[in-house]
Design an enzyme around this catalytic site. Structure first.
Site, PDB file in Angstrom:
ATOM      1  N   CYS A   1       7.476  -4.089  15.541  1.00  0.00           N
ATOM      2  CA  CYS A   1       7.131  -3.030  16.583  1.00  0.00           C
ATOM      3  C   CYS A   1       5.834  -3.389  17.252  1.00  0.00           C
ATOM      4  CB  CYS A   1       7.153  -1.514  16.184  1.00  0.00           C
ATOM      5  SG  CYS A   1       8.818  -1.334  15.403  1.00  0.00           S
TER       6      CYS A   1
ATOM      7  N   CYS B   1       0.432   2.586   8.478  1.00  0.00           N
ATOM      8  CA  CYS B   1       1.118   1.615   7.595  1.00  0.00           C
ATOM      9  C   CYS B   1       0.670   0.268   8.064  1.00  0.00           C
ATOM     10  CB  CYS B   1       2.596   1.827   7.691  1.00  0.00           C
ATOM     11  SG  CYS B   1       3.363   1.346   9.170  1.00  0.00           S
TER      12      CYS B   1
ATOM     13  N   CYS C   1       3.546   8.648   0.708  1.00  0.00           N
ATOM     14  CA  CYS C   1       3.951   7.545   1.475  1.00  0.00           C
ATOM     15  C   CYS C   1       4.082   6.430   0.818  1.00  0.00           C
ATOM     16  CB  CYS C   1       2.907   7.783   2.614  1.00  0.00           C
ATOM     17  SG  CYS C   1       3.576   6.252   4.025  1.00  0.00           S
TER      18      CYS C   1
ATOM     19  N   CYS D   1       2.595  -1.734  15.617  1.00  0.00           N
ATOM     20  CA  CYS D   1       2.417  -1.523  14.128  1.00  0.00           C
ATOM     21  C   CYS D   1       1.823  -2.711  13.517  1.00  0.00           C
ATOM     22  CB  CYS D   1       3.687  -1.411  13.702  1.00  0.00           C
ATOM     23  SG  CYS D   1       3.775  -1.213  11.952  1.00  0.00           S
TER      24      CYS D   1
ATOM     25  N   GLU E   1       0.731  -1.104  -0.061  1.00  0.00           N
ATOM     26  CA  GLU E   1      -0.007  -0.093  -0.112  1.00  0.00           C
ATOM     27  C   GLU E   1       0.872   1.227   0.145  1.00  0.00           C
ATOM     28  OE1 GLU E   1      -2.269  -1.089   3.294  1.00  0.00           O
ATOM     29  OE2 GLU E   1      -0.930  -0.246   4.705  1.00  0.00           O
TER      30      GLU E   1
ATOM     31  N   CYS F   1       7.042  -6.513   7.484  1.00  0.00           N
ATOM     32  CA  CYS F   1       8.282  -6.006   8.280  1.00  0.00           C
ATOM     33  C   CYS F   1       8.650  -7.103   9.357  1.00  0.00           C
ATOM     34  CB  CYS F   1       7.914  -5.064   8.735  1.00  0.00           C
ATOM     35  SG  CYS F   1       9.252  -3.954   9.738  1.00  0.00           S
TER      36      CYS F   1
END
Ligand code: SAH
Ligand code: SF4
Length: 357
Positions: A126, A343, A115, A129, A94, A122
């Site tokens: 974190c 995100c 962005c 997130c 995205e 990932c």
């Protein structure tokens, strides 16, 4: 996930524009090709009407041009648009298009920020997130990074003015491809966006921050700090165990010195976790050392995660600490809150709904 990638033709933009070898051998053909790609944002060779049919066919036989295909465009009440892309291997990705609000941001109207994502998923996990929830799948190639910008430019009808690597993934864990993408995005033979309008955001990979400092170009660095102390940072960002503040801050200092640029700290405000004035005072010390400015971001809640944004009084109290210390700290009212614009959120929702190709 990348199992079916080898059967796909290579993407043209994974070869830098300066190294294209066209079968026609006529140098102006390359210029025409670049114009179709970087100024008119076409997504197929067939559309390049001033190129000979044989050359178009030859290019199409060898390469893919569009790296991303828009699957869904989700608009927000504040005109932020989130684009969900499908990649050649079916992965979802995205980008978010954010028009500047002239009255609030002080920009001339019409400014557009994009962005972009740098990885599928990932690995850094974190806690707050959405991008890390399903782990890491693969790195994006340079063409897939640039492809988001070209695809978004086509949708918006113009080239974005600012680019931020704040979508899915950790750009510094994919530095060779991110570097190649930056080259295409900023070079006059590519998109020609001024490097100073490009920001790389990192969760804090100290060695790669030092490496980034050596790469030419006046691009900016945003550090996702999110805590003033190792104790708090350890709780929410596993990367901090590998690169604690004692390593991270000196690496940022190296970047700031090499580029003579101000660094920005991103600081998500999480209720009862990192929103107390003592934490703010610790951030002030880091900011002073680096001459950094601070972006305070009230947390965008993620379905399935326990974190919440603090109330307005706590946000104001936190910001007040910076004001009193004379450190610039603005509260960024996250745009696109109503469309899961943080995100990884839209992709996660699609995958939960079973829409992955
Ligand atoms: N991996 C890089 C870049 C992508 S994340 C990094 O961590 O910096 C981009 C920014 O979005 C980071 O500052 C990240 O902490 C922030 N972010 C992640 N989830 C968020 C959420 N739910 N609400 C607000 N910001 C979020
Ligand atoms: Fe990865 Fe950045 Fe999300 Fe952390 S905040 S999990 S580094 S995308």
């Amino acid at each position: 996930m990348s199992g079916n990638l080898p059967t796909l033709k290579p993407l043209l933009l994974d070869t830098p524009p300066g190294e294209w070898k066209l079968s026609s051998g006529e140098p102006w053909r390359e210029k025409q090709l670049r114009e179709w790609i970087f100024q008119r944002f076409v997504s197929s060779f067939e559309e390049m009407s001033n190129l000979p049919a044989a050359l178009r066919a030859d290019l199409a036989a060898q390469y893919r041009l569009a790296a991303v295909e828009p699957l869904k465009i989700q608009g927000s009440a504040d005109t932020t648009r989130k684009i969900l892309w499908r990649l050649g291997d079916g992965s979802l990705l995205e980008s978010v298009l954010i028009p500047a609000n002239p009255s609030r941001d002080g920009h001339r109207s019409g400014r557009l920020t994009l962005c972009v994502s740098s990885q599928v998923g990932c690995a850094y996990g974190c806690r707050f997130c959405a991008s890390g929830l399903d782990g890491w799948r693969r790195n994006l190639t340079a063409a897939e990074i640039v492809g988001q910008v070209l695809g978004a430019a086509k949708i918006a009808g113009c080239r974005p003015d600012n680019l931020v690597f704040m979508g899915m993934g950790e750009p510094l864990a994919n530095l060779p491809r991110v570097r190649a993408a930056i080259e295409i995005l900023t070079s006059p033979e590519g998109l020609g966006i001024g490097a100073r309008h490009l920001t790389v955001s990192t969760s804090g990979l100290a060695p790669q921050i030092e490496e980034l400092a050596q790469i030419p170009g006046q691009f900016r660095l945003a550090l996702s700090l999110h805590a003033g102390t190792d104790e708090t940072r350890d709780k929410i960002m596993p990367v901090n165990r590998k690169y604690p503040l004692g390593k991270l801050i000196p690496a940022c200092q190296t970047f700031a010195r090499a580029k003579r640029k101000m660094i920005t700290f991103e600081y998500i405000l999480l209720k009862d976790l990192n929103d107390n004035p003592a934490e703010a005072r610790a951030v002030v010390r880091h900011a002073r050392r680096l001459h950094a400015k601070v972006n305070l971001i009230p947390y965008n809640t993620v379905e399935g995660l326990p974190y919440e944004r603090p109330g307005e009084p706590a946000i104001r109290r936190f910001q007040q600490v910076f004001r009193e210390a004379g450190v610039e700290a603005t509260v960024r009212r996250e745009k696109g809150h109503d469309i899961d614009a943080a995100c990884g959120q839209l992709r996660l929702r699609q995958e939960k709904a079973g829409l992955t190709a």
